[in-house]
Design a protein around this motif. Structure first.
Motif, PDB file in Angstrom:
ATOM      1  N   HIS A 126       0.812  -1.207   0.000  1.00  0.00           N
ATOM      2  CA  HIS A 126       0.000   0.000   0.000  1.00  0.00           C
ATOM      3  C   HIS A 126       0.852   1.266   0.000  1.00  0.00           C
ATOM      4  CE1 HIS A 126      -2.987  -2.970   0.926  1.00  0.00           C
ATOM      5  NE2 HIS A 126      -2.525  -3.164   2.146  1.00  0.00           N
ATOM      6  N   SER A 127       2.108   1.167  -0.416  1.00  0.00           N
ATOM      7  CA  SER A 127       3.011   2.312  -0.440  1.00  0.00           C
ATOM      8  C   SER A 127       3.014   2.958  -1.824  1.00  0.00           C
ATOM      9  CB  SER A 127       4.429   1.885  -0.067  1.00  0.00           C
ATOM     10  OG  SER A 127       4.462   1.374   1.256  1.00  0.00           O
ATOM     11  N   PHE A 128       3.072   4.262  -1.838  1.00  0.00           N
ATOM     12  CA  PHE A 128       2.998   5.006  -3.092  1.00  0.00           C
ATOM     13  C   PHE A 128       4.022   6.141  -3.094  1.00  0.00           C
ATOM     14  CE2 PHE A 128      -1.111   3.223  -2.186  1.00  0.00           C
ATOM     15  CZ  PHE A 128      -1.528   2.700  -3.395  1.00  0.00           C
ATOM     16  N   GLY A 129       4.471   6.485  -4.282  1.00  0.00           N
ATOM     17  CA  GLY A 129       5.285   7.672  -4.471  1.00  0.00           C
ATOM     18  C   GLY A 129       4.455   8.737  -5.154  1.00  0.00           C
ATOM     19  N   PHE A 130       5.076   9.895  -5.411  1.00  0.00           N
ATOM     20  CA  PHE A 130       4.367  10.973  -6.099  1.00  0.00           C
ATOM     21  C   PHE A 130       5.399  11.769  -6.888  1.00  0.00           C
ATOM     22  CE2 PHE A 130       1.837  14.789  -6.708  1.00  0.00           C
ATOM     23  CZ  PHE A 130       0.562  14.276  -6.852  1.00  0.00           C
ATOM     24  N   HIS A 131       5.956  11.100  -7.924  1.00  0.00           N
ATOM     25  CA  HIS A 131       7.066  11.700  -8.649  1.00  0.00           C
ATOM     26  C   HIS A 131       6.809  11.822 -10.139  1.00  0.00           C
ATOM     27  CE1 HIS A 131      11.157  13.126  -8.775  1.00  0.00           C
ATOM     28  NE2 HIS A 131      11.480  12.261  -9.722  1.00  0.00           N
ATOM     29  N   ASP A 132       5.759  11.169 -10.637  1.00  0.00           N
ATOM     30  CA  ASP A 132       5.469  11.273 -12.061  1.00  0.00           C
ATOM     31  C   ASP A 132       3.970  11.154 -12.280  1.00  0.00           C
ATOM     32  OD1 ASP A 132       4.844   8.495 -11.948  1.00  0.00           O
ATOM     33  OD2 ASP A 132       6.892   7.953 -12.460  1.00  0.00           O
ATOM     34  N   LEU A 133       3.555  11.227 -13.548  1.00  0.00           N
ATOM     35  CA  LEU A 133       2.133  11.241 -13.875  1.00  0.00           C
ATOM     36  C   LEU A 133       1.449   9.938 -13.502  1.00  0.00           C
ATOM     37  CD1 LEU A 133      -0.171  12.827 -15.159  1.00  0.00           C
ATOM     38  CD2 LEU A 133       0.538  11.946 -17.393  1.00  0.00           C
ATOM     39  N   ALA A 134       2.109   8.812 -13.764  1.00  0.00           N
ATOM     40  CA  ALA A 134       1.503   7.522 -13.446  1.00  0.00           C
ATOM     41  C   ALA A 134       1.256   7.379 -11.950  1.00  0.00           C
ATOM     42  CB  ALA A 134       2.396   6.394 -13.956  1.00  0.00           C
ATOM     43  N   GLU A 135       2.222   7.815 -11.131  1.00  0.00           N
ATOM     44  CA  GLU A 135       2.052   7.709  -9.683  1.00  0.00           C
ATOM     45  C   GLU A 135       0.939   8.620  -9.186  1.00  0.00           C
ATOM     46  OE1 GLU A 135       6.549   6.435  -8.209  1.00  0.00           O
ATOM     47  OE2 GLU A 135       5.926   8.528  -8.084  1.00  0.00           O
ATOM     48  N   ALA A 136       0.820   9.808  -9.766  1.00  0.00           N
ATOM     49  CA  ALA A 136      -0.233  10.726  -9.353  1.00  0.00           C
ATOM     50  C   ALA A 136      -1.611  10.170  -9.668  1.00  0.00           C
ATOM     51  CB  ALA A 136      -0.043  12.082 -10.033  1.00  0.00           C
ATOM     52  N   LEU A 137      -1.780   9.626 -10.875  1.00  0.00           N
ATOM     53  CA  LEU A 137      -3.068   9.054 -11.257  1.00  0.00           C
ATOM     54  C   LEU A 137      -3.372   7.796 -10.446  1.00  0.00           C
ATOM     55  CD1 LEU A 137      -2.780   9.496 -15.114  1.00  0.00           C
ATOM     56  CD2 LEU A 137      -4.239  10.799 -13.565  1.00  0.00           C
ATOM     57  N   HIS A 138      -2.344   7.001 -10.183  1.00  0.00           N
ATOM     58  CA  HIS A 138      -2.541   5.783  -9.408  1.00  0.00           C
ATOM     59  C   HIS A 138      -2.975   6.107  -7.981  1.00  0.00           C
ATOM     60  CE1 HIS A 138      -2.308   1.708  -8.183  1.00  0.00           C
ATOM     61  NE2 HIS A 138      -1.140   1.800  -7.547  1.00  0.00           N
ATOM     62  N   LEU A 139      -2.357   7.113  -7.380  1.00  0.00           N
ATOM     63  CA  LEU A 139      -2.738   7.494  -6.022  1.00  0.00           C
ATOM     64  C   LEU A 139      -4.162   8.018  -5.980  1.00  0.00           C
ATOM     65  CD1 LEU A 139      -2.060   7.980  -3.051  1.00  0.00           C
ATOM     66  CD2 LEU A 139      -1.116  10.200  -3.708  1.00  0.00           C
ATOM     67  N   ARG A 140      -4.539   8.849  -6.944  1.00  0.00           N
ATOM     68  CA  ARG A 140      -5.909   9.357  -6.988  1.00  0.00           C
ATOM     69  C   ARG A 140      -6.924   8.228  -7.081  1.00  0.00           C
ATOM     70  NH1 ARG A 140      -7.379  11.263 -12.512  1.00  0.00           N
ATOM     71  NH2 ARG A 140      -7.832   9.035 -12.613  1.00  0.00           N
ATOM     72  N   ASP A 141      -6.670   7.263  -7.982  1.00  0.00           N
ATOM     73  CA  ASP A 141      -7.591   6.147  -8.128  1.00  0.00           C
ATOM     74  C   ASP A 141      -7.589   5.249  -6.891  1.00  0.00           C
ATOM     75  OD1 ASP A 141      -8.240   7.077 -10.626  1.00  0.00           O
ATOM     76  OD2 ASP A 141      -6.854   5.746 -11.687  1.00  0.00           O
ATOM     77  N   HIS A 142      -6.428   5.127  -6.248  1.00  0.00           N
ATOM     78  CA  HIS A 142      -6.352   4.312  -5.031  1.00  0.00           C
ATOM     79  C   HIS A 142      -7.199   4.927  -3.913  1.00  0.00           C
ATOM     80  CE1 HIS A 142      -4.562   1.892  -1.803  1.00  0.00           C
ATOM     81  NE2 HIS A 142      -4.458   3.029  -1.134  1.00  0.00           N
ATOM     82  N   ILE A 143      -7.168   6.229  -3.752  1.00  0.00           N
ATOM     83  CA  ILE A 143      -7.982   6.885  -2.726  1.00  0.00           C
ATOM     84  C   ILE A 143      -9.460   6.638  -2.989  1.00  0.00           C
ATOM     85  CG2 ILE A 143      -8.680   9.134  -1.799  1.00  0.00           C
ATOM     86  CD1 ILE A 143      -5.797  10.073  -2.275  1.00  0.00           C
ATOM     87  N   ARG A 144      -9.876   6.778  -4.223  1.00  0.00           N
ATOM     88  CA  ARG A 144     -11.272   6.509  -4.581  1.00  0.00           C
ATOM     89  C   ARG A 144     -11.659   5.075  -4.269  1.00  0.00           C
ATOM     90  NH1 ARG A 144     -13.979   9.027  -8.528  1.00  0.00           N
ATOM     91  NH2 ARG A 144     -14.245   7.066  -9.656  1.00  0.00           N
ATOM     92  N   ARG A 145     -10.752   4.143  -4.578  1.00  0.00           N
ATOM     93  CA  ARG A 145     -11.037   2.727  -4.355  1.00  0.00           C
ATOM     94  C   ARG A 145     -11.148   2.411  -2.867  1.00  0.00           C
ATOM     95  NH1 ARG A 145      -6.812   1.003  -6.494  1.00  0.00           N
ATOM     96  NH2 ARG A 145      -7.611   1.150  -8.619  1.00  0.00           N
ATOM     97  N   GLN A 146     -10.260   2.985  -2.063  1.00  0.00           N
ATOM     98  CA  GLN A 146     -10.296   2.715  -0.625  1.00  0.00           C
ATOM     99  C   GLN A 146     -11.586   3.220   0.003  1.00  0.00           C
ATOM    100  OE1 GLN A 146      -8.021   0.718   0.911  1.00  0.00           O
ATOM    101  NE2 GLN A 146      -7.426   0.534  -1.246  1.00  0.00           N
TER     102      GLN A 146
END
Length: 429
Positions: free
Chosen positions: A124-144
């Motif tokens: 459940h660890s995420f970074g925030f350094h590129d576009l893919a990570e930003a979109l993945h984190l946004r979708d992960h928050i929605r999913r949780q």
């Protein structure tokens, strides 16, 4: 005789500015070649707006070939720099090996995410350094939040509604600020979550948020975040990570399904064999951004340890503001080394910083003038709009639409598609 070749490795903030400035300064007097894995550069300062749904992801990608028409763009990932033969070795888009000779080399490979060593590995660890990570984190928050709303287990529901950001530097503070607003807005759509606390924890090992910035900015950010309910913890870090959560260094175990690592960045490993380094792994350069012993090689941006002439004995920090200015100066000094113009040392003057705190809140001190609230928000957006070299009208349009109409809940995802590479056959010179 063929014109001299200036080769630029990396199209980040520094590399893009160097290529743009060189194409104007040298024009037909030298060949400018830019090697980058993609045919676009990502404007990182606006990445959070994409995650928050304020901008479409296409707004923060700047195409290289159309905005740098006088620069030859080569799609590839550089894996080795041979300073003896003055050649750069790379892997192209077809996974074939290629090489390029150079007369002058500008290395702007930037940085990669830095994660502090902790015990345990979490899915459940995420970074925030590129576009893919930003979109993945946004979708992960929605999913949780969706999974929390459909769960009958109170413990699981609380864990899925708990989000931890480790590191309260510039990026970590902005992620926590925007994430809290996004998650709260999404949770309102689920009746079962209306009474469920949405918990955000921002942990920082230093004594204050934004430890590299002025105390006034730190106090403003702390006040805004705590007023919203963000649990701000200074002198606290992550001690242990498990699949069910993490233990903070203050002793508390936090059940969570989301950990955002924001402990800053470290230089790209490519530079390890390029020359002498300092303790942070960055290439030591002189005040003209040239590598000692290799006057044909210039390094700038996050990969360079540039002496700070305004603070003797110090080096400039790794930041986008320095990268942009150093990229332009590297272009000037490379042109001077070829006989066009005079070189100039890098001298940085602090013109202020901006921190976006989501909504209508921000903290800024342009030209040393402390701002907060709407005034700081306007200054923040103006600065970030000014620094992006393309898409400005589209960005303003998205901001205006977002201010007048309800926020888009799920911006559509556009996977970046690389253009057909130019001449990527092996080259000998």
């Amino acid at each position: 005789m063929s014109p001299p070749r200036v080769l630029i490795v990396g199209a980040g903030l520094a590399g893009y500015r160097a290529a743009s400035a060189l194409s104007r300064r040298l024009r037909d007097r030298a060949e400018v070649v830019l090697v980058n894995p993609t045919d676009f550069t990502l404007h990182l300062p606006l990445l959070l707006d994409v995650a928050a749904g304020n901008l479409d992801q296409s707004r923060v990608t700047v195409p290289l070939t159309s905005t740098l028409p006088d620069v030859r763009v080569v799609l590839g990932t550089v894996d080795r720099i041979d300073t003896g033969s003055r050649r750069v070795h790379y892997i192209d888009a077809d996974q074939s090996a290629g090489r390029l000779a150079y007369d002058r080399l500008i290395v702007t490979v930037g940085s990669v995410s830095k994660v502090r060593p902790v015990s345990g590995v979490s899915p459940h660890s995420f970074g925030f350094h590129d576009l893919a990570e930003a979109l993945h984190l946004r979708d992960h928050i929605r999913r949780q939040l969706y999974l929390a709303a459909t769960s009958d287990n109170a413990t699981e529901r609380a864990a899925r509604c708990t989000f931890v950001v480790a590191g309260a530097g510039h990026t970590g503070t902005e992620v926590a600020a925007a994430g809290q607003l996004i998650s709260t807005a999404i949770a309102r759509r689920y009746p079962r979550l209306r009474e469920q606390p949405i918990r955000w924890i921002l942990a920082e090992p230093a004594e204050q948020l934004l430890p590299d910035m002025r105390p006034r900015l730190s106090r403003t950010a702390t006040r805004v975040l705590r007023r919203r309910g963000v649990d701000v913890r200074t002198q606290t870090s992550v001690g242990q990570v498990t699949t069910g959560g993490l233990r903070l260094t203050d002793g508390e175990f936090v059940p969570t399904r989301t950990i955002v690592w924001s402990f800053g960045v470290r230089p790209d490993p490519l530079i390890n064999g390029l020359g002498p380094t300092v303790e942070q792994g960055r290439i030591r350069v002189d005040e003209y951004l040239a590598v000692p012993g290799h006057p044909e090689i210039y390094v700038c941006g996050d990969a360079a340890a540039v002496p700070d002439l305004t603070r003797p004995g110090k080096i400039t920090p790794m930041s986008g503001r320095h990268a942009v200015r150093q990229g332009r100066l590297a272009a000037r000094n490379v042109a001077a080394s070829l006989g066009y113009g005079r070189r100039k040392p890098y001298r940085h003057h602090n013109r202020g910083v901006t921190v976006d705190l989501g909504g209508w809140q921000a903290a800024a001190d342009p030209l040393g003038i402390p701002l907060s609230g709407i005034a700081a928000k306007a200054a923040t957006r103006a600065y970030r709009l000014f620094t992006i070299p393309a898409n400005r009208r589209a960005i303003v349009h998205d901001w205006l639409v977002g201010a007048l109409l309800p926020r888009r809940r799920a911006p559509r995802y556009l996977a970046p598609v690389s253009m057909r590479p130019l001449n990527l056959t092996q080259e000998k010179r």
